[in-house]
Design an enzyme around this catalytic site. Structure first.
Site, short mmCIF file in Angstrom:
data_model
loop_
_atom_site.label_atom_id
_atom_site.label_comp_id
_atom_site.label_asym_id
_atom_site.label_seq_id
_atom_site.Cartn_x
_atom_site.Cartn_y
_atom_site.Cartn_z
CB CYS A 86 1.84 -2.25 3.77
SG CYS A 86 1.63 -1.88 2.03
CG HIS A 196 -0.37 1.83 5.55
ND1 HIS A 196 0.96 1.56 5.81
CD2 HIS A 196 -0.57 1.51 4.26
CE1 HIS A 196 1.54 1.10 4.71
NE2 HIS A 196 0.64 1.06 3.75
CD GLU A 198 1.62 2.64 9.12
OE1 GLU A 198 0.57 1.98 9.27
OE2 GLU A 198 2.34 2.56 8.09
#
Lengths: 222, 80
Positions: A86, A196, A198
């Site tokens: 990002c 994302h 994660e």
């Protein structure tokens, strides 16, 4: 696998990244403040999501001038893995570690939702555990994720198998050229992506599609 | 010496912000408005009296930070 997460002022996914890394690798990553001049001895450096420097001037422009970025560049030049998620992707383009630029979303709206992605390339330390063409869902949360590069660059990225993630057909959230969601550098050790991974390593948080990205890294770098 | 830097998107790069401004102006009844492009103005005060040196230095600033030359172009205006 030893890792570090760079923390810029107004990074806000640094702890998400740290939690995911700890959960996946079993050891805590080093948290490195942007004013540091050196990186600890690590295999992977993560540039996290957020709004570094309040997105002043351009997203990632100020962060790209931080002291730590010189060390990150050296780490990348030596072949070390650098993952920009990002805002981290925006920082990587502003630092010219990755080509192109991330512009304002085509509809001018901040988009925050899960998106369907296609794993377009498995010949990388980030995606070797995925299968080619595999469909995954990662969340996105950004206002400036509209990937732009000239046609020559786009052709080159595609020709060299450097477009690792694409938004699924019809699910492009930001107007990115050729549905590009994530790209590699020429040496294939630096990955930048808007979605994302994660945030999808724990079923409690809504999915586990991101786990294979970390498993790929662990398998290669440990 | 003062410098004013205009940073705008290159021709051919889609400017969604400009487009939205254009739509809004049309909506306000300004029917004559066609294409709109939005950009930035950056004013700098320089401790430099030599115009040539000032221009060279501002150009370097544009290349290194003020503009992202992948998508943007810039113009420099100097004032004594």
């Amino acid at each position: 696998m030893k890792s570090a997460v760079v923390v810029f002022p107004a990074s806000n996914c640094d702890r998400d990244a740290a939690t995911a890394l700890e959960q996946m690798t079993g050891s805590k990553p080093h948290m490195v403040w942007h004013q540091e001049k050196d990186l600890p001895d690590v295999d992977l450096v993560v540039l996290p999501g957020g709004f570094s420097y309040g997105d002043y001037l351009r997203c990632g422009a100020m962060a790209s001038q931080s002291a730590i970025m010189r060390a990150v560049k050296e780490h990348a030049e030596k072949g070390g893995a650098v993952l920009g998620i990002c805002n981290g992707f925006q920082v990587l383009t502003e630092t010219h570690l990755l080509p192109g630029a991330l512009m304002r979303n085509a509809d001018l709206k901040f988009v925050c939702r899960p998106v369907g992605l296609e794993v377009n390339e498995t010949q990388s330390v980030y995606t070797r555990k995925y299968s080619h063409g595999e469909r995954v869902v990662f969340p996105v949360a950004h206002g400036d994720g509209n990937y732009f590069a000239d046609d020559e660059t786009l052709n080159r990225l595609e020709g060299e198998g450097r477009v690792v993630f694409r938004y699924a057909e019809g699910d492009n959230p930001n107007g990115s050229a050729r549905n590009i969601a994530g790209i590699l550098n020429e040496k294939r050790n630096v990955l930048g992506l808007m979605p994302h991974p994660e945030r999808v390593v724990d079923p409690l948080l809504g999915g586990t599609d991101g786990r294979k990205l970390f498993e790929s890294l662990i398998e290669t770098l440990s | 010496m003062k410098a004013r830097v205009f940073v705008t998107l290159k021709n051919g790069v889609l400017d969604p912000q400009g487009k939205a401004i254009g739509h809004a102006l049309n909506g306000l009844g300004f029917g004559a408005v066609g294409d709109v492009r939005a950009g930035k103005v950056i004013d700098l005060e320089l401790h430099e009296s030599n115009a040539e040196k000032a221009r060279a230095s501002v150009k370097e600033m544009c290349e290194k930070l003020l503009a992202n030359t992948v998508i943007e172009k810039y113009e420099i205006e100097l004032k004594a």
